[in-house]
Enzyme design. Structure first.
Site, PDB file in Angstrom:
ATOM      1  N   SER A  16     -20.800  -0.049  36.654  1.00  0.00           N
ATOM      2  CA  SER A  16     -19.909  -0.969  36.153  1.00  0.00           C
ATOM      3  C   SER A  16     -20.546  -2.272  35.570  1.00  0.00           C
ATOM      4  O   SER A  16     -21.424  -2.686  36.576  1.00  0.00           O
ATOM      5  CB  SER A  16     -18.592  -1.209  37.114  1.00  0.00           C
ATOM      6  OG  SER A  16     -17.719  -1.482  36.249  1.00  0.00           O
ATOM      7  N   GLU A  17     -20.372  -2.433  34.594  1.00  0.00           N
ATOM      8  CA  GLU A  17     -21.276  -3.589  33.919  1.00  0.00           C
ATOM      9  C   GLU A  17     -21.165  -4.932  34.524  1.00  0.00           C
ATOM     10  O   GLU A  17     -21.848  -5.885  34.249  1.00  0.00           O
ATOM     11  CB  GLU A  17     -21.018  -3.602  32.401  1.00  0.00           C
ATOM     12  CG  GLU A  17     -20.003  -4.047  31.733  1.00  0.00           C
ATOM     13  CD  GLU A  17     -19.006  -2.990  31.640  1.00  0.00           C
ATOM     14  OE1 GLU A  17     -19.286  -1.855  32.150  1.00  0.00           O
ATOM     15  OE2 GLU A  17     -17.989  -3.098  30.776  1.00  0.00           O
ATOM     16  N   ASN A  18     -20.488  -5.170  35.277  1.00  0.00           N
ATOM     17  CA  ASN A  18     -19.958  -6.513  36.230  1.00  0.00           C
ATOM     18  C   ASN A  18     -21.119  -6.728  37.358  1.00  0.00           C
ATOM     19  O   ASN A  18     -21.212  -7.606  37.806  1.00  0.00           O
ATOM     20  CB  ASN A  18     -18.767  -6.690  36.384  1.00  0.00           C
ATOM     21  CG  ASN A  18     -18.340  -5.902  37.305  1.00  0.00           C
ATOM     22  OD1 ASN A  18     -18.458  -4.479  37.054  1.00  0.00           O
ATOM     23  ND2 ASN A  18     -17.502  -6.062  38.421  1.00  0.00           N
TER      24      ASN A  18
END
Lengths: 231, 218
Positions: B46-48
Site C-alpha cells: 500500500s503506497e502510504n
C-alpha cells in the site's frame, strides 16, 4: 545538541503569516496535531501548506481551512474534505495537485540538495503542462523541481533531545522527507526521551534534520475509516 | 448475469501469480485480496508505506497508526515492513511491484485512463495513481462497464482529464474481461450468461471479437 523546547507554543516561535509550511502525515495518520491546533490559535493567515492531504472538515488541516488561514494547498489527494473542495471549486483556495510519488520525491529532493529530477508520473496529463519533457530509454519523463519550506512540522512516535526520530507503522509516510526539507524543522513526538535512550540502529530521521523537538500534550489520533472484521 | 463487485474482484484475483508484489487501489481492487488462489503467495503493497498488508483488524484492535492508502485500518502479515513515501514510490517507479489494480472513470481503446477529476464538479486529486500507471508494467482496471448515467466507460478517447497515457493492459468489468492492444479492446471473456452483443452495445471504443468468446469461470 539539545533541541528540546518546552511546549508547542515555543516550538512554533517565528511562524508568521504568508509562510510556506510542510506538514507530515497521510490522511489523519501521523499528522502533527498539537502543532496544527496551535496554528489555529496563532491565527496566522495566507499560509501555503504542503501536505499530502488536507485533513477532514473538523480535524487536522481542515481546521485551518475552515478558519481561512490557508491561501494555497500543495497536495496529492483531497477527497476527504468537503470544505476544501468547496473553496477550491469557488476559487477561494489556490491548489496545486501533485502525484503522490512526485510530492514525496520533491520533498526529499529539497532536503537532499537536488534541485530537480525527471519522473514518468504525470506525462501526458495536466500535471505535465509547462514542464520540460525528456526521453530516457525511449520513455518520456517530466521535470519536477524540489520543494522547500520555512517550517517543516512533522510527527514522530519517539524522539530524543538530539532530535533523532522513530516513527510508528504507517504514521511514517511523508514525515521523514519533510523533516529534511524545512529551513526549520519542528518535531512533535508522543514520547521525548533523553539522548542515549534510543538505539542508534533504529533511528529513522537523524537529529541533524531537526531544529526543535517537543512532546505533544495530547494525541487524539483520530481514525478516518474504521474498518474491522468479526471474530 | 452480470457480475457484482465481488465477482469482478474474484476474476481479477485469477490474474495473480506466485511471488508477485501487488498494489491494490481503493474500492473494488481492495476486494481482490480476499480471493488469492490456493497455493500461491503474493504480498500486498500500500503506497502510504507498508508491504505485507493483512486483513482488517478485529473489532477493538484498530490502530490509528496502521492504515492503508484508502485510510482504512488494517493489520500486517508476518514479514511485513514499513517505509516512508519516497521509498514506497521508489518501489513503484522502480518497477519492483509486479501488478497494479485500480479503478477508473474512463478507459480508452489505446489504454489511456482517467480517474481523478471531473472539471468544475469533482476534484479529489490523483493520489498515487499517476505514479502507479506511469511506471507499472502490468495494469488492470477494475470498473463497471457503464457510468451511472448509462454511458460507456470504455471509449475511443477519454473525455475527462487523463491520469496516464497508453498504460492500461486489461479491463475487468461486470460484463467482460478485455485486453487492450493495437488500439482496441479485445474481448477475452464474458461474464456468465452475458452476450457478446450486450458487451458490444455497451462498449463505445473499438471492440475486437475473435471467434467464440468463453465465459469466465469463477
Amino acid at each position: 545538541m539539545n533541541k528540546e523546547i518546552g511546549n508547542v507554543h515555543g516550538a512554533l516561535k517565528g511562524l508568521e503569516s504568508g509562510m510556506t509550511l510542510m506538514l507530515g502525515g497521510f490522511g489523519l495518520c501521523g499528522i502533527p496535531e498539537n502543532s496544527i491546533n496551535e496554528i489555529v490559535k496563532l491565527g496566522v493567515t495566507n499560509l501555503t501548506c504542503i501536505s499530502n492531504n488536507a485533513g477532514v472538515d473538523n480535524f487536522g488541516l481542515g481546521l485551518l481551512l475552515q478558519n481561512r488561514q490557508i491561501k494555497k494547498m500543495v497536495s496529492s489527494y483531497v477527497g476527504e474534505n468537503d470544505e476544501f473542495e468547496r473553496q477550491m471549486l469557488s476559487g477561494e483556495l489556490e491548489v496545486d495537485l501533485i502525484p503522490q510519488g512526485s510530492l514525496a520525491e520533491r520533498c526529499r529532493a529539497g532536503g537532499a540538495g537536488i534541485p530537480a529530477f525527471f519522473t514518468p508520473a504525470g506525462y501526458g496529463t495536466e500535471v505535465a503542462e509547462g514542464k520540460e519533457v525528456r526521453d530516457f530509454n525511449g520513455k518520456p519523463h517530466i521535470l519536477e523541481s524540489a520543494l522547500h519550506a520555512d517550517f517543516a512540522i512533522v510527527k514522530a512516535w519517539k524522539g530524543d533531545t538530539e532530535g533523532n526520530l522513530v516513527y510508528k507503522a504507517t504514521a511514517r509516510n511523508f514525515n521523514p522527507m519533510m523533516a529534511m526539507a524545512g529551513k526549520i524543522t519542528i518535531a512533535e513526538v508522543e514520547e521525548l526521551v533523553p539522548a542515549g535512550k534510543l538505539d542508534p540502529n533504529e533511528i529513522h530521521t537523524p537529529g541533524i534534520f531537526v531544529q526543535r523537538i517537543f512532546q505533544g500534550e495530547k494525541f487524539e489520533k483520530r481514525i478516518e475509516q474504521r474498518t474491522t472484521r468479526s471474530k | 448475469m452480470a457480475l457484482d463487485k465481488t465477482g469482478i474482484a474474484q476474476r481479477i484475483a485469477q490474474e495473480l501469480r506466485d511471488g508477485w508484489y501487488v498494489n491494490l487501489g481503493i474500492g473494488i481492487p481492495t476486494l481482490v485480496a480476499n480471493y488469492i488462489p490456493q497455493g500461491i503467495e503474493v504480498e500486498f503493497q500500500s503506497e502510504n508505506g507498508v508491504l505485507g498488508m493483512g486483513p482488517f483488524p478485529f473489532e477493538g484492535e484498530e490502530d490509528a497508526d496502521l492504515i492503508n492508502a484508502g485510510k482504512q485500518t488494517i493489520t500486517t502479515m508476518k514479514g511485513a515492513s514499513f517505509f516512508d513515501s519516497a521509498t514506497s514510490f521508489a518501489m513503484i517507479r522502480g518497477q519492483h511491484v509486479q501488478l497494479t489494480v485500480l479503478g477508473a472513470m474512463e478507459v480508452s481503446e489505446n489504454g489511456d485512463i482517467a480517474n481523478w477529476k471531473i472539471p468544475g464538479k469533482m476534484v479529489k486529486g490523483m493520489g498515487g495513481a499517476m505514479d502507479l500507471v506511469a511506471s507499472a508494467d502490468n495494469i488492470i482496471v477494475a470498473m463497471m462497464h457503464s457510468n451511472r448515467a448509462g454511458a460507456s466507460k470504455l471509449l475511443k478517447s477519454c473525455s475527462l482529464p487523463l491520469t496516464g497515457v497508453a498504460c492500461v493492459k486489461k479491463v475487468v468489468t461486470e460484463l467482460a474481461v478485455l485486453e487492450i492492444k493495437d488500439g482496441a479492446f479485445h474481448l477475452i471473456e464474458r461474464a456468465p450468461g452475458v452476450s457478446v452483443e450486450e458487451i458490444q452495445s455497451k462498449t463505445e471504443g473499438n471492440l475486437v471479437v475473435n471467434g467464440t468468446i468463453p465465459e469466465m469461470s469463477l
